[in-house]
Motif scaffolding. Structure first.
Motif, PDB file in Angstrom:
ATOM      1  N   TYR B 147       0.817  -1.217   0.000  1.00 38.20           N
ATOM      2  CA  TYR B 147       0.000   0.000   0.000  1.00 38.20           C
ATOM      3  C   TYR B 147       0.849   1.265   0.000  1.00 38.20           C
ATOM      4  CZ  TYR B 147      -4.590  -1.985  -0.186  1.00 38.20           C
ATOM      5  OH  TYR B 147      -5.717  -2.613  -0.643  1.00 38.20           O
ATOM      6  N   GLU B 148       2.007   1.214   0.613  1.00 34.52           N
ATOM      7  CA  GLU B 148       2.902   2.393   0.540  1.00 34.52           C
ATOM      8  C   GLU B 148       3.363   2.616  -0.901  1.00 34.52           C
ATOM      9  OE1 GLU B 148       4.673   2.025   5.097  1.00 34.52           O
ATOM     10  OE2 GLU B 148       5.923   1.412   3.381  1.00 34.52           O
ATOM     11  N   ARG B 149       3.703   1.527  -1.561  1.00 31.03           N
ATOM     12  CA  ARG B 149       4.084   1.642  -2.974  1.00 31.03           C
ATOM     13  C   ARG B 149       2.904   2.148  -3.802  1.00 31.03           C
ATOM     14  NH1 ARG B 149       7.670  -1.169  -7.244  1.00 31.03           N
ATOM     15  NH2 ARG B 149       6.302  -1.190  -9.057  1.00 31.03           N
ATOM     16  N   ALA B 150       1.716   1.633  -3.523  1.00 32.02           N
ATOM     17  CA  ALA B 150       0.526   2.070  -4.271  1.00 32.02           C
ATOM     18  C   ALA B 150       0.318   3.579  -4.104  1.00 32.02           C
ATOM     19  CB  ALA B 150      -0.700   1.304  -3.795  1.00 32.02           C
ATOM     20  N   ASP B 151       0.496   4.059  -2.885  1.00 30.00           N
ATOM     21  CA  ASP B 151       0.298   5.487  -2.642  1.00 30.00           C
ATOM     22  C   ASP B 151       1.290   6.319  -3.454  1.00 30.00           C
ATOM     23  OD1 ASP B 151      -1.078   7.563  -0.959  1.00 30.00           O
ATOM     24  OD2 ASP B 151       1.011   7.929  -0.355  1.00 30.00           O
ATOM     25  N   GLU B 152       2.554   5.919  -3.450  1.00 30.50           N
ATOM     26  CA  GLU B 152       3.540   6.663  -4.237  1.00 30.50           C
ATOM     27  C   GLU B 152       3.290   6.468  -5.737  1.00 30.50           C
ATOM     28  OE1 GLU B 152       7.686   6.127  -3.075  1.00 30.50           O
ATOM     29  OE2 GLU B 152       8.327   7.065  -4.956  1.00 30.50           O
ATOM     30  N   PHE B 153       2.821   5.300  -6.120  1.00 30.46           N
ATOM     31  CA  PHE B 153       2.495   5.033  -7.532  1.00 30.46           C
ATOM     32  C   PHE B 153       1.433   6.029  -8.009  1.00 30.46           C
ATOM     33  CE2 PHE B 153       2.931   1.345 -10.561  1.00 30.46           C
ATOM     34  CZ  PHE B 153       2.096   1.820 -11.562  1.00 30.46           C
ATOM     35  N   LEU B 154       0.430   6.280  -7.158  1.00 27.57           N
ATOM     36  CA  LEU B 154      -0.619   7.240  -7.538  1.00 27.57           C
ATOM     37  C   LEU B 154      -0.073   8.657  -7.581  1.00 27.57           C
ATOM     38  CD1 LEU B 154      -3.768   6.819  -8.061  1.00 27.57           C
ATOM     39  CD2 LEU B 154      -2.412   4.837  -7.398  1.00 27.57           C
ATOM     40  N   GLU B 155       0.833   8.962  -6.664  1.00 25.43           N
ATOM     41  CA  GLU B 155       1.443  10.290  -6.672  1.00 25.43           C
ATOM     42  C   GLU B 155       2.182  10.508  -7.999  1.00 25.43           C
ATOM     43  OE1 GLU B 155       4.033  10.888  -3.306  1.00 25.43           O
ATOM     44  OE2 GLU B 155       4.865  12.716  -4.211  1.00 25.43           O
ATOM     45  N   VAL B 156       2.974   9.515  -8.398  1.00 25.36           N
ATOM     46  CA  VAL B 156       3.714   9.626  -9.658  1.00 25.36           C
ATOM     47  C   VAL B 156       2.754   9.699 -10.841  1.00 25.36           C
ATOM     48  CG1 VAL B 156       5.378   8.506 -11.200  1.00 25.36           C
ATOM     49  CG2 VAL B 156       5.712   8.396  -8.716  1.00 25.36           C
ATOM     50  N   SER B 157       1.767   8.836 -10.844  1.00 21.75           N
ATOM     51  CA  SER B 157       0.846   8.775 -11.985  1.00 21.75           C
ATOM     52  C   SER B 157       0.097  10.090 -12.157  1.00 21.75           C
ATOM     53  CB  SER B 157      -0.159   7.631 -11.789  1.00 21.75           C
ATOM     54  OG  SER B 157       0.506   6.391 -11.719  1.00 21.75           O
ATOM     55  N   THR B 158      -0.410  10.636 -11.071  1.00 22.77           N
ATOM     56  CA  THR B 158      -1.176  11.881 -11.206  1.00 22.77           C
ATOM     57  C   THR B 158      -0.263  13.029 -11.632  1.00 22.77           C
ATOM     58  OG1 THR B 158      -1.027  12.270  -8.813  1.00 22.77           O
ATOM     59  CG2 THR B 158      -3.016  11.176  -9.637  1.00 22.77           C
ATOM     60  N   LYS B 159       0.986  13.019 -11.160  1.00 16.87           N
ATOM     61  CA  LYS B 159       1.939  14.028 -11.669  1.00 16.87           C
ATOM     62  C   LYS B 159       2.131  13.876 -13.172  1.00 16.87           C
ATOM     63  CE  LYS B 159       4.963  14.545  -7.561  1.00 16.87           C
ATOM     64  NZ  LYS B 159       6.279  14.114  -7.032  1.00 16.87           N
ATOM     65  N   LEU B 160       2.289  12.641 -13.619  1.00 18.54           N
ATOM     66  CA  LEU B 160       2.492  12.421 -15.062  1.00 18.54           C
ATOM     67  C   LEU B 160       1.268  12.876 -15.856  1.00 18.54           C
ATOM     68  CD1 LEU B 160       4.247   8.917 -14.954  1.00 18.54           C
ATOM     69  CD2 LEU B 160       5.274  11.055 -15.778  1.00 18.54           C
ATOM     70  N   TRP B 161       0.080  12.606 -15.327  1.00 17.78           N
ATOM     71  CA  TRP B 161      -1.131  13.037 -16.050  1.00 17.78           C
ATOM     72  C   TRP B 161      -1.292  14.558 -16.031  1.00 17.78           C
ATOM     73  CZ3 TRP B 161      -3.734   8.727 -12.835  1.00 17.78           C
ATOM     74  CH2 TRP B 161      -3.582   7.503 -13.482  1.00 17.78           C
ATOM     75  N   ASP B 162      -0.631  15.197 -15.083  1.00 21.57           N
ATOM     76  CA  ASP B 162      -0.645  16.669 -15.041  1.00 21.57           C
ATOM     77  C   ASP B 162       0.505  17.276 -15.847  1.00 21.57           C
ATOM     78  OD1 ASP B 162      -2.872  16.842 -13.424  1.00 21.57           O
ATOM     79  OD2 ASP B 162      -1.749  17.120 -11.551  1.00 21.57           O
ATOM     80  N   SER B 163       1.405  16.441 -16.381  1.00 26.92           N
ATOM     81  CA  SER B 163       2.655  16.998 -16.916  1.00 26.92           C
ATOM     82  C   SER B 163       2.453  17.795 -18.205  1.00 26.92           C
ATOM     83  CB  SER B 163       3.715  15.902 -17.085  1.00 26.92           C
ATOM     84  OG  SER B 163       3.352  14.955 -18.061  1.00 26.92           O
ATOM     85  N   TRP B 164       1.367  17.554 -18.896  1.00 27.36           N
ATOM     86  CA  TRP B 164       1.007  18.395 -20.045  1.00 27.36           C
ATOM     87  C   TRP B 164      -0.165  19.275 -19.625  1.00 27.36           C
ATOM     88  CZ3 TRP B 164       2.321  17.791 -25.550  1.00 27.36           C
ATOM     89  CH2 TRP B 164       3.358  16.864 -25.775  1.00 27.36           C
ATOM     90  N   ALA B 165      -0.029  20.572 -19.745  1.00 30.78           N
ATOM     91  CA  ALA B 165      -1.168  21.464 -19.512  1.00 30.78           C
ATOM     92  C   ALA B 165      -2.240  21.180 -20.552  1.00 30.78           C
ATOM     93  CB  ALA B 165      -0.729  22.915 -19.589  1.00 30.78           C
ATOM     94  N   ASP B 166      -3.477  21.512 -20.202  1.00 30.81           N
ATOM     95  CA  ASP B 166      -4.570  21.311 -21.166  1.00 30.81           C
ATOM     96  C   ASP B 166      -4.355  22.119 -22.439  1.00 30.81           C
ATOM     97  OD1 ASP B 166      -6.557  19.470 -20.032  1.00 30.81           O
ATOM     98  OD2 ASP B 166      -6.638  20.923 -18.401  1.00 30.81           O
ATOM     99  N   ASP B 167      -3.666  23.240 -22.293  1.00 31.21           N
ATOM    100  CA  ASP B 167      -3.476  24.116 -23.466  1.00 31.21           C
ATOM    101  C   ASP B 167      -2.051  24.049 -24.012  1.00 31.21           C
ATOM    102  OD1 ASP B 167      -2.164  25.346 -21.407  1.00 31.21           O
ATOM    103  OD2 ASP B 167      -3.256  27.250 -21.533  1.00 31.21           O
TER     104      ASP B 167
END
Lengths: 444, 444
Positions: B147-167
């Motif tokens: 679960y600790e890995r899962a939590d950091e996995f989500l942190e990384v994933s959401t950062k990656l999904w934010d890495s391109w601005a919508d515009d």
């Protein structure tokens, strides 16, 4: 039937020329569009191509200003295209350095089921530190280490694809037995890089393995190809180099104990088709004028491992470049570029123009008959079993090739007019792999 | 609009009852069939379901004799279904323990693009040593570590999904700028489990993130769900337990600073529908008679971590079972089973019948009106925001539910009659995530 050509369409959003997205008719969002890819695959399928192919690297590999930089993950995109097509093969690139064999073997087995036997895997080891830094590493593993891992990765993957016998599933409802457990084999792999118990959780697929494709041309790459690859994509800028490569690969395949006809060599070509030769050359030149040099210089500097400031647009390459032995990247690509620039005495600007168009692949600019003639000449003179078609502009480049070049080759008896097989391996004239655990169960 | 139900169809080849494949009408090869999955997804979409869902584990998890054991990889299968459907959400299970965040974040972003905003990810940490042994390990990591890995996995994933601005993408052909480089952000993540430089090589997708779904009900699982999950699948055998779970999750979401309406709780139910109650119960009983006990006892013994010889078919469970604290597997599942068996004083044979049908989920056997009444009762009494529909037999179970239960709930104003949104998040009434790097670029 006489020997026939094989064609793969290398899918690349608006085209292989880096400036193709800037043409007035190009859709600059096609890289993320299912519909754009469906159209390309259908044009290729209507022209009876063997396969379509997607390159890939798990990294944002170019400046996002330069050209469409985002890429849909290839195995997913091809799963979607499996629904939109019926015959054409679907080849996805995936890295042995940044995947786990259980996961990747499973995805290709799934793609083969979903497409009823049309999956192919272009096996890459992924050059570059930038990719490594998306996977917990400071720098990429050594070139040799990457190929050792790739070799073991293939060993594990093929064991997993063999782990279900072809006749494992009996679906005996009265007896309550879905599969015969004894025909499903744990693989118990223990190696230098991997421990995988297996069995795979996907039963044996129509082709048994995806078609195995490879594109590295370094010494390690060629040895790997001779051992594992059934189709080879290669960048060879001249006929002589294509012939040398072709002969070398066939020789190595024989040395590895394989039938050389079971290693299909597909040089990349960039057809630029015009109704006259002059028209074709004008399109080629227009594309080169649209290249933004700041991005191209940065990429070239990265490939050659020199500071970008040392590359002067109107001068030749610096004399003191790092040698192939000093770099851990795409070795053969670096050498190809340097040799080309020196042989033809190109300035950096001229080199960029050639690379922006074909990235080291041969550009054929001409009329449909000229393009067909050149293809036939390569095919009949020990340089190719077929071609990896890389149109400078898409979809227009493949539409023109399908409409104008393919019929010429068909009329000469050099290319199929209908699909005769159903699987990707059958298109390329390759046998279905036997099963190491249960040879009596193999259908081939 | 008043509060409305949400429905997810849990896809499971011939049905959730383990013996369903043995029924005369079942296609025992549907687990590998694109067409069978297309049919299920279309039936659910015609009934205006919010989503379909595929469970998964990267291991051959049951004896292949027992029931169809092979499973197509979910993200690929759903990419194919994205082509075959237009509205319904597509939720794939994937493991945070046996994937790399760059690869998985990319696949979900790709699925979201391919489906135009219909991707969902059921986040699992993957219990069991057998899976670990497909990935280089001797035993699974500790529950807490996963679960600790899962939590950091989500942190990384959401950062990656934010890495391109919508515009970020401007596609300015005259200027030769495809994307504005400054709107594409390296994430430079450095953590306990992951180092990922980014940015992602897929631009921001229609939903920004896939819908985040979770199903673990242990203490660690609930905390994780309260922090990350937007929809929760849960197995609760009684109304009282559903109510307890529902209240607990909403409380935890508030404690985590979230709007409790943005965490949708979907208990699993196994509807068994007959034209009379007796007919429904007879179907239920027929299925239980088809269970082959040798497989079911082995699975139960594995879940409870006891030797299979200690489980006697016509006796209760042994008194001295390992406690939840002693096992590292699916903790909440073990406890649910043991509590159930002891509360209802079940023999092993009786317990196997109940597990073979619903695997701990509530079975509703009855007429369409009875099933609709029970759903409404749960929905209006603090037990559910909707349901994860797990038909015992497929496709007949979802066909009957769609044809007979859904219209009753629609006529009562409890379920949509048309899709009103286009994305999966819109179906569930959830907001599109803002972008941590470029909030001004967010569309929501």
């Amino acid at each position: 039937m006489s020997r026939q050509l094989h064609f793969n369409l290398f899918l690349h959003d608006t085209g292989h020329h880096e400036a193709s997205w800037r043409l007035p008719g190009s859709d600059p969002h096609s890289n993320l569009s299912l519909e754009a890819h469906q159209h390309l695959a259908r044009v290729a399928e209507d022209a009876k191509f063997d396969s379509v192919f997607l390159a890939d690297s798990p990294v944002l590999w170019s400046d996002p200003g330069r050209r469409p930089a985002g890429k849909l993950e290839p195995t997913l995109l091809l799963a979607a295209l499996a629904v939109s097509t019926r015959h054409i093969g679907l080849i996805a690139t995936a890295s042995t350095s940044y995947n786990e064999p259980f996961n990747l073997a499973r995805r290709f087995a799934s793609l083969d089921h979903l497409s009823r036997g049309r999956a192919g895997w272009n096996i890459v080891t992924t050059a570059g530190d930038a990719a490594a830094r998306n996977f917990g590493l400071d720098d990429q593993p050594l070139h040799r280490t990457r190929y050792e891992r790739a070799d073991e990765f293939l060993e594990v993957s093929t064991k997993l694809w063999d782990s279900w016998a072809d006749d494992a599933i009996v679906a005996d409802k009265p007896a309550g037995v879905h599969a015969v457990s004894e025909r499903v084999h744990p693989i118990e792999h223990r190696g230098e890089h991997f421990r995988v118990d297996g069995a795979l959780n996907v039963p044996r697929s129509p082709q048994a393995y995806p078609l195995l494709v490879q594109a590295g041309s370094s010494e390690d790459g060629r040895e790997f190809a001779a051992k594992w690859a059934e189709a080879i994509f290669t960048a060879q800028p001249t006929l002589a180099e294509s012939q040398e490569f072709y002969a070398d690969i066939k020789r190595r395949a024989v040395a590895a104990g394989r039938d050389p006809d079971h290693v299909v060599v597909l040089p990349g070509i960039v057809p630029v088709i015009g109704s006259t030769e002059a028209e074709a050359r004008e399109l080629d030149a227009e594309l080169d004028r649209l290249i933004a040099p700041q991005y191209a210089v940065a990429t070239l500097a990265h490939t050659l491992r020199v500071d970008a400031e040392r590359l002067k647009l109107d001068e030749p390459l610096p004399a003191d470049l790092p040698s192939e032995d000093e770099i851990e990247g795409a070795k053969s690509r670096r050498t190809l570029i340097v040799d080309w620039a020196r042989r033809d005495n190109l300035t950096v600007r001229q080199l960029i123009g050639k690379l922006g168009g074909g990235r080291g692949h041969r550009t054929f600019a001409g009329t449909p008959v000229q393009v067909a003639d050149t293809i036939q000449h390569y095919f009949e003179n020990g340089a190719a079993d077929g071609f990896n078609i890389m149109p400078a502009v898409l979809p227009s480049g493949i539409e023109a090739f399908a409409a104008e070049v393919v019929p010429i080759l068909q009329s000469r008896g050099l290319f199929r007019t209908e699909y005769t097989g159903t699987t990707l391996r059958e298109h390329y004239g390759l046998p279905r792999p036997a099963n190491r655990f249960a040879p009596e169960g193999a259908l081939a």
